[in-house]
Design a protein around this motif. Structure first.
Motif, PDB file in Angstrom:
ATOM      1  N   ALA A   6       0.822  -1.213   0.000  1.00  0.00           N
ATOM      2  CA  ALA A   6       0.000   0.000   0.000  1.00  0.00           C
ATOM      3  C   ALA A   6       0.859   1.267   0.000  1.00  0.00           C
ATOM      4  N   LEU A   7       1.891   1.291   0.839  1.00  0.00           N
ATOM      5  CA  LEU A   7       2.725   2.490   0.936  1.00  0.00           C
ATOM      6  C   LEU A   7       3.565   2.713  -0.322  1.00  0.00           C
ATOM      7  N   THR A   8       4.167   1.649  -0.847  1.00  0.00           N
ATOM      8  CA  THR A   8       4.978   1.819  -2.055  1.00  0.00           C
ATOM      9  C   THR A   8       4.105   2.145  -3.261  1.00  0.00           C
ATOM     10  N   SER A   9       2.882   1.629  -3.274  1.00  0.00           N
ATOM     11  CA  SER A   9       1.957   1.963  -4.354  1.00  0.00           C
ATOM     12  C   SER A   9       1.632   3.460  -4.316  1.00  0.00           C
ATOM     13  N   ARG A  10       1.365   3.958  -3.142  1.00  0.00           N
ATOM     14  CA  ARG A  10       1.093   5.396  -3.010  1.00  0.00           C
ATOM     15  C   ARG A  10       2.312   6.221  -3.405  1.00  0.00           C
ATOM     16  N   GLU A  11       3.469   5.764  -2.995  1.00  0.00           N
ATOM     17  CA  GLU A  11       4.707   6.467  -3.325  1.00  0.00           C
ATOM     18  C   GLU A  11       4.917   6.490  -4.844  1.00  0.00           C
ATOM     19  N   THR A  12       4.688   5.358  -5.507  1.00  0.00           N
ATOM     20  CA  THR A  12       4.841   5.256  -6.964  1.00  0.00           C
ATOM     21  C   THR A  12       3.870   6.194  -7.682  1.00  0.00           C
ATOM     22  N   GLU A  13       2.674   6.343  -7.137  1.00  0.00           N
ATOM     23  CA  GLU A  13       1.649   7.209  -7.740  1.00  0.00           C
ATOM     24  C   GLU A  13       1.810   8.674  -7.310  1.00  0.00           C
ATOM     25  N   ASN A  14       2.907   8.975  -6.608  1.00  0.00           N
ATOM     26  CA  ASN A  14       3.179  10.326  -6.095  1.00  0.00           C
ATOM     27  C   ASN A  14       2.067  10.843  -5.183  1.00  0.00           C
ATOM     28  N   GLU A  15       1.443   9.918  -4.474  1.00  0.00           N
ATOM     29  CA  GLU A  15       0.441  10.300  -3.484  1.00  0.00           C
ATOM     30  C   GLU A  15       1.142  10.406  -2.128  1.00  0.00           C
ATOM     31  N   PRO A  16       0.741  11.345  -1.309  1.00  0.00           N
ATOM     32  CA  PRO A  16       1.381  11.462   0.013  1.00  0.00           C
ATOM     33  C   PRO A  16       1.036  10.255   0.892  1.00  0.00           C
ATOM     34  N   LEU A  17       1.987   9.890   1.722  1.00  0.00           N
ATOM     35  CA  LEU A  17       1.738   8.821   2.686  1.00  0.00           C
ATOM     36  C   LEU A  17       0.961   9.427   3.851  1.00  0.00           C
ATOM     37  N   PRO A  18      -0.100   8.757   4.295  1.00  0.00           N
ATOM     38  CA  PRO A  18      -0.858   9.308   5.411  1.00  0.00           C
ATOM     39  C   PRO A  18      -0.048   9.254   6.706  1.00  0.00           C
ATOM     40  N   ALA A  19      -0.278  10.224   7.532  1.00  0.00           N
ATOM     41  CA  ALA A  19       0.359  10.199   8.849  1.00  0.00           C
ATOM     42  C   ALA A  19      -0.300   9.088   9.663  1.00  0.00           C
ATOM     43  N   PRO A  20       0.503   8.316  10.373  1.00  0.00           N
ATOM     44  CA  PRO A  20      -0.084   7.257  11.202  1.00  0.00           C
ATOM     45  C   PRO A  20      -0.960   7.843  12.309  1.00  0.00           C
ATOM     46  N   SER A  21      -2.092   7.215  12.535  1.00  0.00           N
ATOM     47  CA  SER A  21      -2.987   7.640  13.619  1.00  0.00           C
ATOM     48  C   SER A  21      -2.356   7.341  14.971  1.00  0.00           C
ATOM     49  N   ASP A  22      -2.787   8.090  15.947  1.00  0.00           N
ATOM     50  CA  ASP A  22      -2.386   7.836  17.322  1.00  0.00           C
ATOM     51  C   ASP A  22      -3.116   6.568  17.782  1.00  0.00           C
ATOM     52  N   PRO A  23      -2.391   5.515  18.134  1.00  0.00           N
ATOM     53  CA  PRO A  23      -3.044   4.260  18.533  1.00  0.00           C
ATOM     54  C   PRO A  23      -4.018   4.417  19.699  1.00  0.00           C
ATOM     55  N   ALA A  77      14.169  -1.749   3.767  1.00  0.00           N
ATOM     56  CA  ALA A  77      14.271  -3.210   3.733  1.00  0.00           C
ATOM     57  C   ALA A  77      13.226  -3.807   2.790  1.00  0.00           C
ATOM     58  N   TYR A  78      12.014  -3.252   2.803  1.00  0.00           N
ATOM     59  CA  TYR A  78      10.958  -3.741   1.917  1.00  0.00           C
ATOM     60  C   TYR A  78      11.350  -3.532   0.460  1.00  0.00           C
ATOM     61  N   LYS A  79      11.870  -2.359   0.152  1.00  0.00           N
ATOM     62  CA  LYS A  79      12.275  -2.079  -1.231  1.00  0.00           C
ATOM     63  C   LYS A  79      13.419  -2.993  -1.672  1.00  0.00           C
ATOM     64  N   LYS A  80      14.351  -3.247  -0.780  1.00  0.00           N
ATOM     65  CA  LYS A  80      15.454  -4.164  -1.112  1.00  0.00           C
ATOM     66  C   LYS A  80      14.920  -5.556  -1.399  1.00  0.00           C
ATOM     67  N   ARG A  81      13.966  -5.986  -0.592  1.00  0.00           N
ATOM     68  CA  ARG A  81      13.427  -7.339  -0.708  1.00  0.00           C
ATOM     69  C   ARG A  81      12.544  -7.510  -1.942  1.00  0.00           C
TER      70      ARG A  81
END
Length: 133
Positions: free
Chosen positions: A50-67, A87-91
């Motif tokens: 999900a995050l790399t897909s957003r990054e590829t589409e030049n969409e901003p990554l959402p800020a993580p919510s406060d748990p 690490a995810y990108k390397k893998r």
């Protein structure tokens, strides 16, 4: 360069056993697992996708919510997923890129004589320079 991200995930107990997982900050990100270990691993992979897909589409990554601001149903619980973007990108993207460079001839001869792998040396030097583990 350490790019650790922490996103809350809700682990829902599935009727047939195991868990299905949702991410409050990424509504498109859903996954499942047969047990806690597999569910966590699947959550990390789904989050990465999900995050790399957003990054590829030049969409901003959402800020993580406060748990502490997330409420869950009685058959669910909150887990914070640790995600290492590098690490995810390397893998998931081991594609090599060809680079042309120049070194002094004498240095090339010395290194070639002892069987130096130039690509490996360059990768190790770049990782050290960039402070990548």
């Amino acid at each position: 360069m350490n790019k650790l991200l922490f996103y809350p995930a809700i682990f829902h107990k599935a009727e047939e056993g195991g868990f299905w997982i949702s991410f409050p900050d990424l509504p498109e990100c859903l996954t499942e697992g047969d047990d806690m270990t597999q569910a966590y691993e699947m959550a990390v992979d789904a989050l990465g996708l999900a995050l790399t897909s957003r990054e590829t589409e030049n969409e901003p990554l959402p800020a993580p919510s406060d748990p502490t601001a997330i409420s869950v149903d009685k058959d669910s619980f909150l887990v914070v997923i640790e995600f290492d973007m590098l690490a995810y990108k390397k893998r998931t993207n081991p594609q090599a890129v060809k680079k042309t460079l120049s070194i002094p001839e004498w240095l090339n001869e010395e290194a070639t004589a002892i069987g130096v792998n130039f690509s490996q040396v360059l990768q190790e030097a770049l990782m050290q320079k960039l402070q990548i583990r």
